[in-house]
Write an enzyme that holds these catalytic residues in place. Structure first.
Site, PDB file in Angstrom:
ATOM      1  N   ASP A  42      -6.813 -10.335  -6.792  1.00 30.81           N
ATOM      2  CA  ASP A  42      -6.734 -11.794  -6.654  1.00 30.81           C
ATOM      3  C   ASP A  42      -7.350 -12.232  -5.320  1.00 30.81           C
ATOM      4  O   ASP A  42      -7.431 -13.421  -5.028  1.00 30.81           O
ATOM      5  CB  ASP A  42      -5.297 -12.310  -6.821  1.00 30.81           C
ATOM      6  N   SER A  43      -7.848 -11.246  -4.535  1.00 32.16           N
ATOM      7  CA  SER A  43      -8.681 -11.571  -3.370  1.00 32.16           C
ATOM      8  C   SER A  43      -9.953 -12.285  -3.813  1.00 32.16           C
ATOM      9  O   SER A  43     -10.676 -12.834  -2.980  1.00 32.16           O
ATOM     10  CB  SER A  43      -9.014 -10.303  -2.580  1.00 32.16           C
TER      11      SER A  43
ATOM     12  N   ASP B 238      -5.281  -7.712 -11.130  1.00 29.22           N
ATOM     13  CA  ASP B 238      -4.168  -8.344 -10.419  1.00 29.22           C
ATOM     14  C   ASP B 238      -3.576  -9.482 -11.246  1.00 29.22           C
ATOM     15  O   ASP B 238      -4.307 -10.301 -11.807  1.00 29.22           O
ATOM     16  CB  ASP B 238      -4.675  -8.970  -9.106  1.00 29.22           C
TER      17      ASP B 238
ATOM     18  N   LYS C 173      -1.719  -5.121 -11.856  1.00 29.81           N
ATOM     19  CA  LYS C 173      -1.038  -4.887 -10.571  1.00 29.81           C
ATOM     20  C   LYS C 173      -0.171  -6.095 -10.254  1.00 29.81           C
ATOM     21  O   LYS C 173      -0.576  -7.243 -10.506  1.00 29.81           O
ATOM     22  CB  LYS C 173      -2.048  -4.637  -9.449  1.00 29.81           C
TER      23      LYS C 173
ATOM     24  N   GLU D 251       2.653  -7.729  -7.183  1.00 35.92           N
ATOM     25  CA  GLU D 251       3.172  -7.633  -5.816  1.00 35.92           C
ATOM     26  C   GLU D 251       4.690  -7.782  -5.807  1.00 35.92           C
ATOM     27  O   GLU D 251       5.222  -8.725  -6.399  1.00 35.92           O
ATOM     28  CB  GLU D 251       2.563  -8.748  -4.940  1.00 35.92           C
TER      29      GLU D 251
ATOM     30  N   GLU E 103       0.122  -1.933   1.609  1.00 35.45           N
ATOM     31  CA  GLU E 103      -0.825  -2.682   2.437  1.00 35.45           C
ATOM     32  C   GLU E 103      -0.273  -2.919   3.834  1.00 35.45           C
ATOM     33  O   GLU E 103       0.849  -3.409   4.010  1.00 35.45           O
ATOM     34  CB  GLU E 103      -1.151  -4.029   1.750  1.00 35.45           C
TER      35      GLU E 103
HETATM   36  O1  KIV Z   1      -6.406  -8.555  -4.171  1.00 33.73           O
HETATM   37  C1  KIV Z   1      -6.760  -7.527  -3.573  1.00 33.73           C
HETATM   38  O2  KIV Z   1      -7.941  -7.326  -3.233  1.00 33.73           O
HETATM   39  C2  KIV Z   1      -5.731  -6.535  -3.265  1.00 33.73           C
HETATM   40  C3  KIV Z   1      -6.135  -5.375  -2.411  1.00 33.73           C
HETATM   41  C4  KIV Z   1      -6.285  -5.802  -1.005  1.00 33.73           C
HETATM   42  C5  KIV Z   1      -5.187  -4.254  -2.535  1.00 33.73           C
HETATM   43  O3  KIV Z   1      -4.627  -6.657  -3.679  1.00 33.73           O
END
Ligand code: KIV
Length: 271
Positions: free
Chosen positions: A51-52, A90, A120, A122, A189
C-alpha cells in the site's frame, strides 16, 4: 500454481523451506506490469504489492488514502507480469480492521480480482479475528508488526518502534499469536536488530525485515526507493542500488535538446 513447466513458482511452502535451510528470502515491492516483469525475471522471491503505492505511485503523504479498488488495479497488473515470484497484496487501511466479515470479503475480492497468491495485514492481537476468518477461507496471510504505517496517526512518527521493554514484549507476543493463528510469514518493520533476530529465532515462520537488521530470514525494500527513483526518503536502512531518477532526468534532458535542435528524429528514424 506453476504456469510454465520450466519455471517453478515460489509458494508459501517454498519460503518455509528456505527458512528451514537458512536461505535468505528476497522481497521487493512493485505496483505495475513493467516493473514487476523486470524484477520477476531478475529472480526476486516475493513481490509485495504494497500500500506504499499510496506514496510512491499516487503521491499521498501516508498509506491511508489508497482504496481496495486501487490496490486491486495495481495487483492485477503485477500478477500479469509474474511467472515465478509469489505475489502478496497489501490489504489497504479500513478494509479489515474491526469487522472480520468485512475483512474476509475484502480478502476474497483481492484474491478473485487480482490473481494474487496471498495478502498482507498490519497488526497483531487487535486483528486476530480478521486474520483467523480469512485463513479459514484458505487465503494465505502475511503479518506485519513493528512500525505499521497504517497506524501513523496513533504513533505520531515514523521512528524506530519497540525500543522500550513493554512494546518489545508486546511485539514478541504478537509474533507468537500470528504464528499460532497460521500466518505464513511476518514482516517486521523498523525495530531494533537484536529484537528482530530474537523473534526470527523463536518462530518457525519466515521473518522478513525492513529496517530490522540482518538476523532475520529475508529482506524487503520499496522498489522505487532502492532504485533511486525517489529522493526525499533516506532512512538509515535504505541502500540505494541505482540512481535511476538521475538517469531518467538526464535522458529526458537529452531528448528535449534533440527535439529542439531537430536532431531527433533523424533520417533513419522516419518513414
Ligand atoms: O507497503 C509496503 O511497501 C510495505 C513494505 C514497506 C513492507 O508494507
Amino acid at each position: 500454481m506453476s504456469v510454465n513447466k520450466d519455471i517453478r513458482r515460489v509458494t508459501t511452502h517454498t519460503l518455509h523451506e528456505m527458512k528451514m535451510r537458512g536461505e535468505k528470502i528476497s522481497m521487493l515491492t512493485a505496483y505495475d506490469y513493467t516493473m514487476a516483469g523486470i524484477i520477476d525475471a531478475a529472480g526476486i522471491d516475493v513481490i509485495l504489492v504494497g500500500d506504499s503505492a499510496s506514496n510512491v505511485m499516487a503521491g499521498h503523504e501516508t498509506t491511508l488514502p489508497i482504496t481496495l479498488d486501487q490496490m486491486i488495479y495495481h495487483a492485477s497488473s503485477v500478477v500479469r507480469a509474474c511467472k515465478r515470484s509469489l505475489v502478496v497484496v497489501d490489504m489497504p487501511f479500513g478494509t479489515y480492521q474491526g469487522n472480520s466479515k468485512v475483512a474476509l470479503n475484502s480478502a476474497i475480492r483481492v484474491m478473485k480480482e487480482t490473481g494474487g497468491h496471498a495478502i498482507k495485514m498490519e497488526g497483531g492481537e487487535e486483528i486476530e479475528d480478521s486474520i483467523k476468518r480469512i485463513l479459514t477461507a484458505g487465503i494465505p496471510v502475511m503479518g506485519h508488526l513493528g512500525l505499521t504505517p497504517q497506524s501513523i496517526y496513533k504513533f505520531g512518527t515514523y521512528q524506530v518502534r519497540a525500543k522500550e521493554e513493554m512494546e518489545a514484549e508486546r511485539l514478541k507476543r504478537d509474533a507468537q499469536l500470528l504464528e499460532e493463528a497460521g500466518v505464513f510469514a511476518i514482516v517486521l518493520e523498523k525495530i531494533p536488530a537484536a529484537l528482530a533476530a530474537e523473534v526470527a529465532a523463536s518462530v518457525q515462520v519466515p521473518i522478513i525485515g525492513i529496517g530490522a537488521g540482518n538476523g532475520v530470514d529475508g529482506q524487503v525494500l520499496v522498489l522505487h526507493d532502492m532504485l533511486g527513483l525517489t529522493q526525499d526518503f533516506s532512512p538509515r536502512f535504505l541502500r540505494r542500488y541505482a540512481q535511476l531518477g538521475e538517469t531518467m532526468r538526464q535522458a529526458v534532458k537529452e531528448y528535449i535538446a534533440d527535439v529542439k535542435s531537430v536532431d531527433f528524429p533523424n533520417a533513419s528514424e522516419q518513414y
